[in-house]
Design a protein around this motif. Structure first.
Motif, mmCIF file in Angstrom:
data_model
loop_
_atom_site.group_PDB
_atom_site.id
_atom_site.type_symbol
_atom_site.label_atom_id
_atom_site.label_comp_id
_atom_site.label_asym_id
_atom_site.label_seq_id
_atom_site.Cartn_x
_atom_site.Cartn_y
_atom_site.Cartn_z
ATOM 1 N N GLN A 3 0.827 -1.208 0.000
ATOM 2 C CA GLN A 3 0.000 0.000 0.000
ATOM 3 C C GLN A 3 0.858 1.253 0.000
ATOM 4 O O GLN A 3 2.022 1.223 0.399
ATOM 5 N N ILE A 4 0.264 2.346 -0.428
ATOM 6 C CA ILE A 4 0.946 3.639 -0.490
ATOM 7 C C ILE A 4 0.090 4.643 0.278
ATOM 8 O O ILE A 4 -1.126 4.656 0.110
ATOM 9 N N THR A 5 0.724 5.446 1.119
ATOM 10 C CA THR A 5 -0.016 6.498 1.819
ATOM 11 C C THR A 5 0.345 7.867 1.235
ATOM 12 O O THR A 5 1.520 8.156 1.007
ATOM 13 N N LEU A 6 -0.690 8.646 0.972
ATOM 14 C CA LEU A 6 -0.526 9.990 0.404
ATOM 15 C C LEU A 6 -1.239 10.999 1.291
ATOM 16 O O LEU A 6 -2.301 10.686 1.844
ATOM 17 N N THR A 7 -0.686 12.217 1.398
ATOM 18 C CA THR A 7 -1.478 13.279 2.035
ATOM 19 C C THR A 7 -2.618 13.638 1.076
ATOM 20 O O THR A 7 -2.570 13.316 -0.116
ATOM 21 N N LEU A 8 -3.624 14.347 1.594
ATOM 22 C CA LEU A 8 -4.735 14.728 0.721
ATOM 23 C C LEU A 8 -4.243 15.633 -0.415
ATOM 24 O O LEU A 8 -4.714 15.516 -1.555
ATOM 25 N N ASP A 9 -3.287 16.514 -0.102
ATOM 26 C CA ASP A 9 -2.753 17.383 -1.154
ATOM 27 C C ASP A 9 -2.006 16.576 -2.212
ATOM 28 O O ASP A 9 -2.136 16.834 -3.414
ATOM 29 N N GLU A 10 -1.222 15.602 -1.770
ATOM 30 C CA GLU A 10 -0.499 14.756 -2.733
ATOM 31 C C GLU A 10 -1.482 13.981 -3.612
ATOM 32 O O GLU A 10 -1.289 13.849 -4.824
ATOM 33 N N ALA A 11 -2.527 13.475 -2.996
ATOM 34 C CA ALA A 11 -3.528 12.705 -3.751
ATOM 35 C C ALA A 11 -4.204 13.607 -4.786
ATOM 36 O O ALA A 11 -4.381 13.225 -5.947
ATOM 37 N N TYR A 12 -4.547 14.825 -4.351
ATOM 38 C CA TYR A 12 -5.190 15.768 -5.276
ATOM 39 C C TYR A 12 -4.253 16.107 -6.435
ATOM 40 O O TYR A 12 -4.658 16.097 -7.610
ATOM 41 N N ASP A 13 -2.987 16.405 -6.110
ATOM 42 C CA ASP A 13 -2.036 16.798 -7.158
ATOM 43 C C ASP A 13 -1.853 15.677 -8.168
ATOM 44 O O ASP A 13 -1.809 15.921 -9.374
ATOM 45 N N LEU A 14 -1.754 14.448 -7.671
ATOM 46 C CA LEU A 14 -1.601 13.294 -8.563
ATOM 47 C C LEU A 14 -2.819 13.172 -9.488
ATOM 48 O O LEU A 14 -2.674 13.067 -10.721
ATOM 49 N N ALA A 15 -4.003 13.222 -8.902
ATOM 50 C CA ALA A 15 -5.227 13.063 -9.693
ATOM 51 C C ALA A 15 -5.351 14.194 -10.716
ATOM 52 O O ALA A 15 -5.616 13.949 -11.901
ATOM 53 N N TYR A 16 -5.113 15.426 -10.260
ATOM 54 C CA TYR A 16 -5.252 16.591 -11.152
ATOM 55 C C TYR A 16 -4.273 16.491 -12.322
ATOM 56 O O TYR A 16 -4.641 16.700 -13.480
ATOM 57 N N ARG A 17 -3.019 16.133 -12.026
ATOM 58 C CA ARG A 17 -1.974 16.041 -13.050
ATOM 59 C C ARG A 17 -2.349 15.007 -14.112
ATOM 60 O O ARG A 17 -2.296 15.275 -15.316
ATOM 61 N N VAL A 18 -2.782 13.839 -13.650
ATOM 62 C CA VAL A 18 -3.137 12.759 -14.575
ATOM 63 C C VAL A 18 -4.337 13.161 -15.439
ATOM 64 O O VAL A 18 -4.359 12.910 -16.648
ATOM 65 N N LEU A 19 -5.323 13.799 -14.817
ATOM 66 C CA LEU A 19 -6.532 14.191 -15.562
ATOM 67 C C LEU A 19 -6.218 15.276 -16.590
ATOM 68 O O LEU A 19 -6.697 15.226 -17.728
ATOM 69 N N ARG A 20 -5.381 16.232 -16.198
ATOM 70 C CA ARG A 20 -4.979 17.290 -17.138
ATOM 71 C C ARG A 20 -4.189 16.683 -18.287
ATOM 72 O O ARG A 20 -4.449 16.988 -19.457
ATOM 73 N N HIS A 21 -3.244 15.815 -17.944
ATOM 74 C CA HIS A 21 -2.413 15.152 -18.955
ATOM 75 C C HIS A 21 -3.274 14.361 -19.937
ATOM 76 O O HIS A 21 -2.958 14.268 -21.134
#
Lengths: 335, 335
Positions: A3-21
């Motif tokens: 498993q991987i643990t992310l802060t909420l900000d890290e999770a948001y940044d990852l999701a946003y980056r992938v969706l924009r890309h």
């Protein structure tokens, strides 16, 4: 399982980056990232980051608009319509919310139809802002034809979630959000990914026989919860969030998808009621009586729907969210 | 078991005579007689003539007004209230129906609160006149605290029926009317009278243990249908047909009864929607799409809710209704 643990900000940044890309506009990428991180934060894995690959897959299949802006229509004194124009439902809902609240406060009850939206998100997230304004709310949406009606063996209904919220001033609102199928399709898919069988009663194989193999159910038919009663509720959702608002049934949504594996496409119906218009000055007195009901539930060990979500929320804000490493890698690979 | 067959007119005359003899006004006796004979006619024994002794018992206990006339209140642009003033709900509903229809046709959606009514009747009978006017409708009411919430063991919710109707021009409407308990209380009582055990999952004894003995369930707790999902729906009914409309929860209704064995007392909420205000000129096109859904249900052997009722109705109009001789004698003895 790693498993991987992310802060909420890290999770948001990852999701946003992938969706924009992947090609979503800033507004849509932000709305989807916010919604899926909120799901993950609230302990609802089946509406969390797990949804990101499906959103991207739907875009690649040409089954969702990456950038359409919603159009609002004031269609009757107590009815609002918003046309999502083939994009996800989230921006359309944000755009329509103020007018729905205004009409509800004016008339006592009002309805919102979100039309032509691609739908992946949990309904409790649409209900919560209404309860925060002191309103009572109901929401429902069809999905794809995955669920056999009681007495049948072939997929016809969607998982057709139904959500309800009740305001609790100073407390987390009472909100339930339940598939009218025995389980959410995401739940069954999470079992398949984890190599686990599902409990009896969740579905049928493609021959119409009961099975506990999640892969066979995904190819066959899911079952409604609670026999013919859950089936009747699923039919109600088809009707009031389909033909009543001029939008697709779950079968029509699946036909429209034409095997692309995209997310459900169609409408969502939200009904809001204002206790102040029903009760006038006595609203606070009567809302207080609902707290007596909640206390009596808790006293005998019954859960208040929504409380677990708010506990998970408080924990995630401190500890972040933990997702399977395989899902994390799958999302990273999309960006 | 010996049985008696009556024509619909004979059944009505018997019910009306007994109710008048017991002290109900002409209007209330006629409304109750009509409603219970309609239930019997439609094959719904638990809301048929079986209800007459309970209505009389409630009057003798001083828990229902024999003659109060309802008062209508136009309380908001999309909300109607009608005060039944301690009488049965039926006359109040008749009085409020035209204004509810008018508001629904004006605004697109409207709500009716029936307040301070004693409730024994099936909700489908309240839904049917709305579908006959081309409207979509939902109705619900709490009852007495007889049902334990999921996760609990003590009665708190009522059987809390929820009914929904969808108009089908030229055909019997799609109407379901279901207790959010695993079974209707009347069903359990009919099992007790017949000396039969009930299926597992219907209830708990007074120690909170599962049982199939109807008498023990009636003393203990009934269970919601479909586990925590049915329980959540039962809670919703408590809230929207209780505090939201300024009326009693099922616990408050039972407390008010104070052991008299009377019928539930409180409110009923009805929500109506007008497809023509949602869809304009396209209403007929979209209503026709709902028929495609119904055909697909029927094709795979699933039932359309309400169809059986209309088949029974057609049969009863020719053959009359058949009730247990013991029930017939019990009713006759009241008159």
């Amino acid at each position: 399982m790693k498993q991987i643990t992310l802060t909420l900000d890290e999770a948001y940044d990852l999701a946003y980056r992938v969706l924009r890309h992947s090609g979503f506009s800033e507004l849509h990428a932000a709305a989807v990232a916010r919604n899926t991180v909120n799901g993950e934060r609230d302990g609802c894995a089946s509406h969390g980051l797990y949804r990101i690959p499906g959103c991207v897959r739907t875009l690649r299949a040409g089954k969702v608009s990456p950038d359409a802006l919603p159009t609002l229509q004031d269609s009757a004194p107590a009815v609002v319509k918003v046309d999502a124009a083939g994009a996800f439902s989230l921006l359309a809902w944000e755009k329509a919310l103020p007018l729905l609240v205004e009409k509800t406060q004016q008339g006592g009850i009002a309805a919102l139809a979100i039309n032509r939206c691609v739908h992946f998100s949990a309904l409790w997230a649409d209900i919560e802002p209404l309860t925060e304004q002191g309103l009572v709310a109901l929401a429902c949406t069809p999905s794809h034809a995955w669920v056999a009606p009681a007495g049948g063996t072939t997929p016809l209904f969607g998982t057709n979630p139904l959500a309800f919220g009740w305001p609790r001033p100073g407390k987390a609102p009472f909100i339930f959000d339940m598939a009218t199928s025995a389980a959410a399709r995401g739940e069954i898919d999470l079992h398949r990914r984890a190599g686990k069988s599902v409990p009896p009663g969740w579905g049928l194989d493609s021959e119409g026989r009961e099975t506990t193999d999640p892969a066979r159910i995904l190819e066959g038919a899911m079952l409604p919860f609670g026999g013919h009663k859950g089936s009747a509720l699923a039919a109600m959702v088809e009707l009031i969030a389909g033909p009543l608002i001029g939008d697709m049934t779950s079968q029509e949504s699946l036909d429209f998808d034409a095997g692309a594996g995209g997310l459900p496409y169609g409408g969502e119906l939200i009904i809001a009621m204002d206790p102040r218009r029903f009760l006038g000055d006595e609203a606070d007195t009567h809302l207080a009586r609902s707290e007596t009901l909640f206390s009596a539930m808790t006293a005998q060990g019954a859960r208040i729907p929504g409380e677990r979500r708010h506990r998970e929320r408080a924990r995630s804000e401190v500890e972040g969210v933990t997702i399977p490493a395989a899902l994390y890698q799958e999302i990273v690979a999309l960006g």
